[in-house]
Design an enzyme around this catalytic site. Structure first.
Site, PDB file in Angstrom:
ATOM      1  N   LYS A 131       0.839  -1.202   0.000  1.00 44.18           N
ATOM      2  CA  LYS A 131       0.000   0.000   0.000  1.00 44.18           C
ATOM      3  C   LYS A 131       0.878   1.259   0.000  1.00 44.18           C
ATOM      4  O   LYS A 131       2.099   1.178   0.213  1.00 44.18           O
ATOM      5  CB  LYS A 131      -0.921  -0.036   1.227  1.00 44.18           C
ATOM      6  CG  LYS A 131      -1.911  -1.201   1.198  1.00 44.18           C
ATOM      7  CD  LYS A 131      -2.850  -1.118   2.393  1.00 44.18           C
ATOM      8  CE  LYS A 131      -3.833  -2.269   2.390  1.00 44.18           C
ATOM      9  NZ  LYS A 131      -4.819  -2.143   3.486  1.00 44.18           N
TER      10      LYS A 131
ATOM     11  N   TYR B 287     -12.346  -2.465  -3.387  1.00 44.00           N
ATOM     12  CA  TYR B 287     -12.851  -2.510  -2.018  1.00 44.00           C
ATOM     13  C   TYR B 287     -14.386  -2.488  -1.964  1.00 44.00           C
ATOM     14  O   TYR B 287     -14.960  -2.055  -0.962  1.00 44.00           O
ATOM     15  CB  TYR B 287     -12.275  -1.347  -1.217  1.00 44.00           C
ATOM     16  CG  TYR B 287     -10.834  -1.574  -0.762  1.00 44.00           C
ATOM     17  CD1 TYR B 287     -10.471  -2.732  -0.077  1.00 44.00           C
ATOM     18  CD2 TYR B 287      -9.844  -0.620  -0.992  1.00 44.00           C
ATOM     19  CE1 TYR B 287      -9.168  -2.945   0.350  1.00 44.00           C
ATOM     20  CE2 TYR B 287      -8.529  -0.827  -0.558  1.00 44.00           C
ATOM     21  CZ  TYR B 287      -8.210  -1.988   0.113  1.00 44.00           C
ATOM     22  OH  TYR B 287      -6.920  -2.194   0.549  1.00 44.00           O
TER      23      TYR B 287
ATOM     24  N   ASN C  21      -1.852  -0.173   7.041  1.00 42.81           N
ATOM     25  CA  ASN C  21      -1.340  -1.479   7.475  1.00 42.81           C
ATOM     26  C   ASN C  21      -0.464  -2.150   6.406  1.00 42.81           C
ATOM     27  O   ASN C  21      -0.410  -3.361   6.294  1.00 42.81           O
ATOM     28  CB  ASN C  21      -2.484  -2.385   7.953  1.00 42.81           C
ATOM     29  CG  ASN C  21      -3.487  -2.681   6.864  1.00 42.81           C
ATOM     30  OD1 ASN C  21      -3.352  -2.190   5.739  1.00 42.81           O
ATOM     31  ND2 ASN C  21      -4.479  -3.495   7.165  1.00 42.81           N
TER      32      ASN C  21
ATOM     33  N   HIS D 263      -1.892  -5.441   1.351  1.00 42.99           N
ATOM     34  CA  HIS D 263      -3.175  -6.109   1.159  1.00 42.99           C
ATOM     35  C   HIS D 263      -2.904  -7.478   0.555  1.00 42.99           C
ATOM     36  O   HIS D 263      -2.025  -7.611  -0.296  1.00 42.99           O
ATOM     37  CB  HIS D 263      -4.072  -5.309   0.198  1.00 42.99           C
ATOM     38  CG  HIS D 263      -5.262  -6.100  -0.261  1.00 42.99           C
ATOM     39  ND1 HIS D 263      -6.412  -6.172   0.486  1.00 42.99           N
ATOM     40  CD2 HIS D 263      -5.447  -6.888  -1.343  1.00 42.99           C
ATOM     41  CE1 HIS D 263      -7.268  -6.986  -0.136  1.00 42.99           C
ATOM     42  NE2 HIS D 263      -6.701  -7.420  -1.248  1.00 42.99           N
TER      43      HIS D 263
ATOM     44  N   GLU E 165      -9.311 -10.158  -7.845  1.00 47.81           N
ATOM     45  CA  GLU E 165      -8.346  -9.062  -7.675  1.00 47.81           C
ATOM     46  C   GLU E 165      -7.234  -9.122  -8.720  1.00 47.81           C
ATOM     47  O   GLU E 165      -6.817  -8.088  -9.248  1.00 47.81           O
ATOM     48  CB  GLU E 165      -7.791  -9.086  -6.245  1.00 47.81           C
ATOM     49  CG  GLU E 165      -8.883  -8.748  -5.234  1.00 47.81           C
ATOM     50  CD  GLU E 165      -8.491  -8.970  -3.779  1.00 47.81           C
ATOM     51  OE1 GLU E 165      -7.376  -9.469  -3.516  1.00 47.81           O
ATOM     52  OE2 GLU E 165      -9.317  -8.637  -2.900  1.00 47.81           O
TER      53      GLU E 165
HETATM   54  P1  CMP Z   1      -7.164  -4.730   3.547  1.00 45.39           P
HETATM   55  O1  CMP Z   1      -6.648  -6.099   3.773  1.00 45.39           O
HETATM   56  O2  CMP Z   1      -6.554  -3.944   2.441  1.00 45.39           O
HETATM   57  O3  CMP Z   1      -8.739  -4.786   3.316  1.00 45.39           O
HETATM   58  C1  CMP Z   1      -9.625  -3.783   3.726  1.00 45.39           C
HETATM   59  C2  CMP Z   1      -8.941  -2.670   4.448  1.00 45.39           C
HETATM   60  O4  CMP Z   1      -9.765  -1.805   5.158  1.00 45.39           O
HETATM   61  C3  CMP Z   1      -8.031  -3.256   5.494  1.00 45.39           C
HETATM   62  O5  CMP Z   1      -6.929  -3.895   4.901  1.00 45.39           O
HETATM   63  C4  CMP Z   1      -7.717  -2.055   6.358  1.00 45.39           C
HETATM   64  O6  CMP Z   1      -6.565  -1.371   5.913  1.00 45.39           O
HETATM   65  C5  CMP Z   1      -8.939  -1.182   6.123  1.00 45.39           C
HETATM   66  N1  CMP Z   1      -9.683  -1.006   7.358  1.00 45.39           N
HETATM   67  C6  CMP Z   1     -10.292  -1.956   8.079  1.00 45.39           C
HETATM   68  N2  CMP Z   1     -10.866  -1.406   9.173  1.00 45.39           N
HETATM   69  C7  CMP Z   1     -10.596  -0.072   9.127  1.00 45.39           C
HETATM   70  C8  CMP Z   1     -10.918   1.019   9.968  1.00 45.39           C
HETATM   71  N3  CMP Z   1     -11.638   0.850  11.081  1.00 45.39           N
HETATM   72  N4  CMP Z   1     -10.474   2.232   9.595  1.00 45.39           N
HETATM   73  C9  CMP Z   1      -9.768   2.412   8.467  1.00 45.39           C
HETATM   74  N5  CMP Z   1      -9.439   1.398   7.624  1.00 45.39           N
HETATM   75  C10 CMP Z   1      -9.847   0.176   7.963  1.00 45.39           C
END
Ligand code: CMP
Length: 143
Positions: free
Chosen positions: A9, A49, A112, A115, A126
């Site tokens: 990311k 998403y 984080n 993905h 995807e």
């Molecule tokens: P990802 O695996 O990319 O899939 C969905 C994403 O939503 C997840 O990782 C997080 O980065 C994001 N996400 C999930 N919960 C929250 C939250 N409470 N606030 C912001 N982002 C979120």
């Protein structure tokens, strides 16, 4: 052979973690079959998403994932979807174990680092969203 979609990311790209992440998957024994550094459009972000459309954080999620380049990848190998998830760690870095990518490098759920597809169906979907078939290669390695 099983394939999964993984994406560093914008925070991971900014923090120069592409090499670290690619290295972990290479050393594990998985095979990189496609990759590109790219800017995600708001349309692609909304589609990728789509399952989170109704969540309160959806706007924030789209804004973040389009805020800078991402490094999109397709990896191949035995059980690469589930093992890739293990290597990535829990979505919320508060719960991801040390030794996992999120456990080692992330502190917030929004930023984080990586993905990864969560199922065989997501992986197909995807990979299809991010790559054309001709952008992926198939090759055999001796080691
Ligand atoms: P990802 O695996 O990319 O899939 C969905 C994403 O939503 C997840 O990782 C997080 O980065 C994001 N996400 C999930 N919960 C929250 C939250 N409470 N606030 C912001 N982002 C979120």
């Amino acid at each position: 052979m099983e394939r999964t979609f993984l994406m560093v990311k914008p925070d991971g790209v900014q923090r120069n973690l592409i090499g670290e992440i690619v290295g972990r998957f290479e050393k594990k024994g998985f095979q990189l079959v496609g990759s590109k550094l790219m800017q995600i459009t708001p349309e692609l972000a909304a589609e990728h998403y789509g399952e989170h459309k109704e969540r309160p954080f959806f706007g924030e999620l789209v804004e973040f994932i389009t805020s800078g380049p991402v490094f999109a990848m397709v990896w191949e190998g035995e059980n690469v979807i589930s093992v890739g998830r293990l290597m990535t760690g829990a979505t919320n870095p508060k719960e991801s174990a040390p030794g996992t990518i999120r456990g080692d490098f992330a502190v917030t759920v929004g930023k984080n680092i990586i993905h990864g597809s969560d199922s065989a169906d997501s992986a197909v979907r995807e990979i299809g969203l991010f790559f054309k078939e001709e952008e992926l290669v198939s090759y055999t390695k001796d080691a």
